[in-house]
Design an enzyme around this catalytic site. Structure first.
Site, PDB file in Angstrom:
ATOM      1  N   LYS A 208      50.251 145.805  50.994  1.00  0.00           N
ATOM      2  CA  LYS A 208      51.304 145.954  51.924  1.00  0.00           C
ATOM      3  C   LYS A 208      51.260 144.672  52.617  1.00  0.00           C
ATOM      4  CE  LYS A 208      51.608 150.852  52.034  1.00  0.00           C
ATOM      5  NZ  LYS A 208      51.395 152.209  52.349  1.00  0.00           N
ATOM      6  N   ARG A 248      44.697 155.001  48.311  1.00  0.00           N
ATOM      7  CA  ARG A 248      45.950 154.845  47.345  1.00  0.00           C
ATOM      8  C   ARG A 248      46.028 153.361  47.116  1.00  0.00           C
ATOM      9  NH1 ARG A 248      51.364 153.962  47.339  1.00  0.00           N
ATOM     10  NH2 ARG A 248      52.507 155.145  46.022  1.00  0.00           N
TER      11      ARG A 248
HETATM   12  N1  HH2 Z   1      52.785 154.020  50.442  1.00  0.00           N
HETATM   13  C1  HH2 Z   1      53.716 153.982  49.715  1.00  0.00           C
HETATM   14  C2  HH2 Z   1      54.336 155.079  48.751  1.00  0.00           C
HETATM   15  N2  HH2 Z   1      53.676 155.992  48.976  1.00  0.00           N
HETATM   16  N3  HH2 Z   1      51.972 157.632  50.021  1.00  0.00           N
HETATM   17  C3  HH2 Z   1      51.094 157.698  50.967  1.00  0.00           C
HETATM   18  N4  HH2 Z   1      50.589 158.950  51.217  1.00  0.00           N
HETATM   19  N5  HH2 Z   1      50.588 156.584  51.650  1.00  0.00           N
HETATM   20  C4  HH2 Z   1      51.206 155.444  51.736  1.00  0.00           C
HETATM   21  O1  HH2 Z   1      50.729 154.519  52.318  1.00  0.00           O
HETATM   22  C5  HH2 Z   1      52.063 155.071  50.491  1.00  0.00           C
HETATM   23  C6  HH2 Z   1      52.823 156.283  49.972  1.00  0.00           C
HETATM   24  C7  HH2 Z   1      54.336 152.466  49.281  1.00  0.00           C
HETATM   25  O2  HH2 Z   1      53.673 151.668  48.478  1.00  0.00           O
HETATM   26  P1  HH2 Z   1      54.372 151.712  46.968  1.00  0.00           P
HETATM   27  O3  HH2 Z   1      54.335 152.861  46.299  1.00  0.00           O
HETATM   28  O4  HH2 Z   1      53.131 150.707  46.283  1.00  0.00           O
HETATM   29  O5  HH2 Z   1      55.569 151.168  46.915  1.00  0.00           O
HETATM   30  P2  HH2 Z   1      57.259 151.472  46.673  1.00  0.00           P
HETATM   31  O6  HH2 Z   1      57.313 152.582  48.015  1.00  0.00           O
HETATM   32  O7  HH2 Z   1      57.954 150.273  46.874  1.00  0.00           O
HETATM   33  O8  HH2 Z   1      57.209 152.102  45.439  1.00  0.00           O
END
Ligand code: HH2
Length: 292
Positions: A208, A248
């Site tokens: 992040k 995660r």
């Molecule tokens: N962060 C993201 C998405 N979903 N769910 C939970 N429970 N906790 C988190 O910290 C979280 C999440 C964001 O990360 P990512 O899926 O890698 O990116 P994007 O939202 O751009 O697909």
């Protein structure tokens, strides 16, 4: 077969973004076949759960219509459901329901509103805190007391879910969702308070933006997304040591190694202490046990 519970260490959830625009892996696993291949790599690396998402939540991300999100997510969930525990990362009721029907047994809900769907289907639910929506959340977020506000909201939602009959409820402080760098650090520094609520805690710091800003490249510039493994691992390890029972992550193999070390016999947070807690005010049903 779903992966068995591993009571010796915290759980590692592998991120699978079936999106063209996620902040880290956008476009890489957008085709169904490539997504399934990536999931199989993560399973081989020791992922306990694969989290399938069809809509990016990064700051400024465009909303995705439900039919498109369904088209992205459902075939991948279907293909993986027999091989590993699958969660669906969505804020839409229809997508959550379709993914559960396709074999997902955990709803990862960054809006913390979908507990009625989890209750209806008898599956697990992750309540994540966020302030605002992806379009607005990083515009000068403000809290009087970020730790107590986040904790209060999560406990309120988790209690409602438990009262509605959801037996497996996770809480997640939502690192980066309507939070400044300082807010993120305060929350990471206070994970013990979330753990003390009795709900199992999940944390997502992987790659992040705040990590890129804090752990800068040698020339002082923000560390690019692809070079954030050391900072991701450091914060995941910190979270697990504070008692988070799931992290995660994008980088599964490295994080599984860290989880094994955190959960080693003799560690203060060692074997047994990472068994997902029963939601405080309800009994577990066997369907909703982690690993079920
Ligand atoms: N962060 C993201 C998405 N979903 N769910 C939970 N429970 N906790 C988190 O910290 C979280 C999440 C964001 O990360 P990512 O899926 O890698 O990116 P994007 O939202 O751009 O697909």
């Amino acid at each position: 077969m779903p992966s068995p519970i591993n009571e010796d260490r915290p759980l590692v959830m592998g991120i699978l973004n079936v999106t063209p625009d996620s902040f880290s892996d956008g476009g890489e696993w957008f085709e169904t076949e490539r997504a399934i291949m990536r999931a199989q790599e993560m399973i081989a690396e020791g992922a306990d759960i694969v989290d399938v998402g069809g809509e990016s939540t990064r700051p400024g991300a465009a909303p995705v219509p439900a039919d498109e999100e369904l088209r992205r997510v459902v075939p991948v969930v279907e293909a993986l459901a027999g091989q590993v525990r699958v969660s669906v990362d969505t804020t839409k009721e229809t997508v959550a329901a379709a993914a559960v029907e396709a074999g997902a047994s955990l709803i990862n809900d960054v809006s913390a509103t979908l507990w009625p769907v989890a209750a209806r289907f008898g599956v697990g639910w992750v309540a994540m805190h966020r302030k605002g929506t992806p379009a607005t959340m990083q515009r000068d977020p403000h809290y009087d007391d970020v730790v107590s506000e986040v904790t209060a909201l999560l406990v309120d939602r988790a209690d409602r879910a438990a009262a509605a009959g959801v037996a497996e409820v996770w809480i997640d402080p939502g690192i980066g969702f309507g939070k400044t760098v300082d807010h993120n650090l305060l929350l990471l520094g206070s994970l013990g308070g979330l753990v003390a609520t009795g709900y199992p805690v999940m944390v997502g710091t992987s790659r992040k933006g705040f990590l890129g800003a804090l752990a800068r490249s040698a020339d002082g510039s923000v560390t690019p997304v692809g070079d954030r493994l050391p900072a991701s691992l450091a914060t995941a390890t910190w979270a697990m040591e504070q008692g988070a029972q799931m992290v995660r992550v994008h980088d599964v193999a490295a994080t599984v190694q860290a989880a094994v070390l955190v959960g080693r016999p003799g560690s203060p947070a060692g074997p047994g202490s990472h068994r997902p807690a029963t939601a405080r005010s309800t009994e577990h049903s066997s369907r909703s046990e982690v690993g079920a």
